[in-house]
Design a protein around this motif. Structure first.
Motif, PDB file in Angstrom:
ATOM      1  N   ILE A   1       0.835  -1.200   0.000  1.00 39.22           N
ATOM      2  CA  ILE A   1       0.000   0.000   0.000  1.00 39.22           C
ATOM      3  C   ILE A   1       0.871   1.250   0.000  1.00 39.22           C
ATOM      4  N   LYS A   2       1.938   1.226   0.788  1.00 39.17           N
ATOM      5  CA  LYS A   2       2.862   2.370   0.844  1.00 39.17           C
ATOM      6  C   LYS A   2       3.485   2.619  -0.529  1.00 39.17           C
ATOM      7  N   ALA A   3       3.915   1.553  -1.197  1.00 35.19           N
ATOM      8  CA  ALA A   3       4.532   1.696  -2.519  1.00 35.19           C
ATOM      9  C   ALA A   3       3.525   2.231  -3.536  1.00 35.19           C
ATOM     10  N   ARG A   4       2.294   1.763  -3.483  1.00 38.72           N
ATOM     11  CA  ARG A   4       1.280   2.245  -4.427  1.00 38.72           C
ATOM     12  C   ARG A   4       0.967   3.716  -4.196  1.00 38.72           C
ATOM     13  N   ARG A   5       0.955   4.133  -2.936  1.00 34.36           N
ATOM     14  CA  ARG A   5       0.722   5.552  -2.651  1.00 34.36           C
ATOM     15  C   ARG A   5       1.860   6.407  -3.185  1.00 34.36           C
ATOM     16  N   GLU A   6       3.092   5.928  -3.046  1.00 37.96           N
ATOM     17  CA  GLU A   6       4.238   6.683  -3.558  1.00 37.96           C
ATOM     18  C   GLU A   6       4.186   6.785  -5.074  1.00 37.96           C
ATOM     19  N   ILE A   7       3.806   5.706  -5.744  1.00 35.56           N
ATOM     20  CA  ILE A   7       3.695   5.725  -7.206  1.00 35.56           C
ATOM     21  C   ILE A   7       2.604   6.703  -7.636  1.00 35.56           C
ATOM     22  N   ALA A   8       1.465   6.677  -6.924  1.00 33.62           N
ATOM     23  CA  ALA A   8       0.373   7.595  -7.255  1.00 33.62           C
ATOM     24  C   ALA A   8       0.803   9.042  -7.036  1.00 33.62           C
TER      25      ALA A   8
END
Length: 88
Positions: free
Chosen positions: A73-80
């Motif tokens: 979830i943290k990685a997806r937020r950073e990508i977004a």
């Protein structure tokens, strides 16, 4: 002659409704996959929670999954956030 016209009407209706038919099929497959996962998790819980050792393994799997989920979830937020920064 009426049979041919009826066949043409059915074919046109089928083609007109094809997107809805495909959407319904995708929806049904999605619900089926969700049910399959829920049943699998239920069997997993039933199989491992019958003894203390099994419960320990179950809790270890759950802990690893939650840690993975947190970082995913943290990685997806950073990508977004990066995509949003590039658009601005």
């Amino acid at each position: 002659m009426i049979e041919i016209a009826g066949g043409i009407v059915i074919a046109v209706l089928f083609l007109a409704l094809l997107p809805l038919i495909i959407r319904g099929a995708v929806w049904a497959v999605g619900i089926g996959l969700i049910l399959l996962v829920v049943i699998g998790v239920g069997l997993f819980l039933f199989a491992f929670a019958r003894s203390r050792e099994g419960l320990g393994v179950l809790l270890a799997f759950a802990g690893v999954f939650l840690v993975w989920l947190h970082y995913e979830i943290k990685a997806r937020r950073e990508i977004a956030a990066e995509k949003a920064a590039k658009q601005d």
